[in-house]
Design a protein around this motif. Sequence first.
Motif, short mmCIF file in Angstrom:
data_model
loop_
_atom_site.label_atom_id
_atom_site.label_comp_id
_atom_site.label_asym_id
_atom_site.label_seq_id
_atom_site.Cartn_x
_atom_site.Cartn_y
_atom_site.Cartn_z
N PHE A 196 0.83 -1.20 0.00
CA PHE A 196 0.00 0.00 0.00
C PHE A 196 0.87 1.26 0.00
CE2 PHE A 196 -2.53 3.36 1.99
CZ PHE A 196 -3.62 3.36 1.14
N TRP A 197 1.91 1.26 0.81
CA TRP A 197 2.80 2.42 0.90
C TRP A 197 3.45 2.73 -0.45
CZ3 TRP A 197 3.68 5.91 4.73
CH2 TRP A 197 4.77 6.76 4.57
N THR A 198 3.94 1.69 -1.12
CA THR A 198 4.64 1.91 -2.39
C THR A 198 3.68 2.24 -3.53
OG1 THR A 198 4.68 -0.46 -2.85
CG2 THR A 198 6.61 0.48 -1.76
N GLY A 199 2.42 1.82 -3.45
CA GLY A 199 1.46 2.11 -4.50
C GLY A 199 0.52 3.25 -4.17
N TYR A 200 0.82 3.98 -3.10
CA TYR A 200 -0.08 5.02 -2.61
C TYR A 200 -0.41 6.08 -3.66
CZ TYR A 200 -2.11 8.37 0.64
OH TYR A 200 -2.96 9.23 1.28
N ARG A 201 0.53 6.39 -4.53
CA ARG A 201 0.31 7.44 -5.55
C ARG A 201 -0.84 7.09 -6.48
NH1 ARG A 201 5.75 7.04 -7.36
NH2 ARG A 201 6.83 7.22 -5.40
N SER A 202 -1.19 5.83 -6.58
CA SER A 202 -2.27 5.41 -7.47
C SER A 202 -3.66 5.58 -6.85
CB SER A 202 -2.10 3.93 -7.83
OG SER A 202 -0.87 3.74 -8.48
N THR A 203 -3.72 5.94 -5.59
CA THR A 203 -5.00 6.07 -4.90
C THR A 203 -5.57 7.47 -5.07
OG1 THR A 203 -4.09 6.78 -2.78
CG2 THR A 203 -4.24 4.40 -3.17
N ASN A 204 -6.79 7.66 -4.60
CA ASN A 204 -7.45 8.97 -4.63
C ASN A 204 -7.26 9.74 -3.33
OD1 ASN A 204 -8.50 8.29 -7.14
ND2 ASN A 204 -10.33 7.38 -6.24
N PHE A 205 -6.45 9.22 -2.42
CA PHE A 205 -6.27 9.85 -1.11
C PHE A 205 -5.33 11.04 -1.19
CE2 PHE A 205 -7.00 5.30 0.29
CZ PHE A 205 -8.31 5.53 0.67
N SER A 206 -5.47 11.92 -0.20
CA SER A 206 -4.60 13.10 -0.09
C SER A 206 -3.15 12.65 0.04
CB SER A 206 -5.01 13.89 1.15
OG SER A 206 -4.04 14.85 1.47
N PRO A 207 -2.23 13.33 -0.65
CA PRO A 207 -0.82 12.89 -0.65
C PRO A 207 -0.02 13.28 0.60
CG PRO A 207 -1.09 14.78 -2.07
CD PRO A 207 -2.47 14.40 -1.59
N SER A 208 -0.66 13.77 1.65
CA SER A 208 0.09 14.19 2.83
C SER A 208 0.70 12.98 3.55
CB SER A 208 -0.80 14.96 3.79
OG SER A 208 -1.75 14.10 4.38
N LEU A 209 1.87 13.19 4.13
CA LEU A 209 2.58 12.11 4.83
C LEU A 209 1.80 11.56 6.02
CD1 LEU A 209 5.10 10.35 4.99
CD2 LEU A 209 6.17 12.13 6.35
N PRO A 210 1.21 12.42 6.88
CA PRO A 210 0.43 11.86 8.01
C PRO A 210 -0.74 11.00 7.53
CG PRO A 210 0.88 14.17 8.39
CD PRO A 210 1.32 13.88 6.99
N ARG A 249 -0.98 9.37 4.69
CA ARG A 249 -0.41 8.15 4.12
C ARG A 249 -0.02 7.17 5.22
NH1 ARG A 249 4.56 8.23 -0.24
NH2 ARG A 249 4.45 6.05 -0.81
N ALA A 250 0.60 7.68 6.29
CA ALA A 250 1.04 6.82 7.39
C ALA A 250 -0.14 6.18 8.11
CB ALA A 250 1.89 7.62 8.37
N VAL A 251 -1.16 6.96 8.41
CA VAL A 251 -2.33 6.43 9.12
C VAL A 251 -3.05 5.39 8.27
CG1 VAL A 251 -4.62 7.03 10.01
CG2 VAL A 251 -2.65 8.43 10.61
N LEU A 252 -3.26 5.70 7.00
CA LEU A 252 -3.95 4.74 6.13
C LEU A 252 -3.15 3.47 5.93
CD1 LEU A 252 -5.38 7.21 3.46
CD2 LEU A 252 -6.65 5.98 5.23
N THR A 253 -1.84 3.58 5.96
CA THR A 253 -0.98 2.39 5.83
C THR A 253 -1.03 1.54 7.09
OG1 THR A 253 0.48 3.52 4.27
CG2 THR A 253 1.37 1.58 5.39
N PRO A 292 -5.58 -3.12 7.61
CA PRO A 292 -6.46 -4.30 7.78
C PRO A 292 -7.87 -3.91 8.22
CG PRO A 292 -4.36 -4.67 8.88
CD PRO A 292 -4.41 -3.22 8.49
N VAL A 293 -7.97 -2.96 9.13
CA VAL A 293 -9.27 -2.54 9.65
C VAL A 293 -10.06 -1.83 8.55
CG1 VAL A 293 -10.41 -1.05 11.34
CG2 VAL A 293 -8.38 -2.33 11.99
N LEU A 294 -9.41 -0.89 7.87
CA LEU A 294 -10.09 -0.13 6.83
C LEU A 294 -10.50 -1.03 5.66
CD1 LEU A 294 -7.86 3.05 6.90
CD2 LEU A 294 -10.22 2.84 7.71
N LEU A 295 -9.68 -1.98 5.35
CA LEU A 295 -9.99 -2.93 4.27
C LEU A 295 -11.26 -3.73 4.61
CD1 LEU A 295 -8.71 -3.80 1.55
CD2 LEU A 295 -7.65 -5.67 2.80
N ALA A 296 -11.43 -4.05 5.86
CA ALA A 296 -12.58 -4.86 6.28
C ALA A 296 -13.88 -4.06 6.34
CB ALA A 296 -12.30 -5.46 7.65
#
Length: 64
Positions: free
Chosen positions: A19-33, A35-39, A43-47
């Motif tokens: 997820f971290w390495t492919g993050y640029r392909s997502t629609n999420f905000s590119p901010s580091l915090p 990215r870190a939280v979503l990474t 597992p929880v968010l995926l579920a």
Amino acid sequence: MGLIKFLLLGIYVYGAWKFWTGYRSTNFSPSLPNRAVLTLLWPVLLAVNPAYRQNFRKALKGRN
């Protein structure tokens, strides 16, 4: 019991890395915090979150 924990940790780390390495392909905000939280919570968010699942698949594929 130790082997199961090791395997689960391996799956968690692998998913986080992909997820971290492919993050640029997502629609999420590119901010580091963000990215870190979503990474870390992948597992929880995926579920529980369909939009996150779609973006997680995009990150795994590494394309838009």
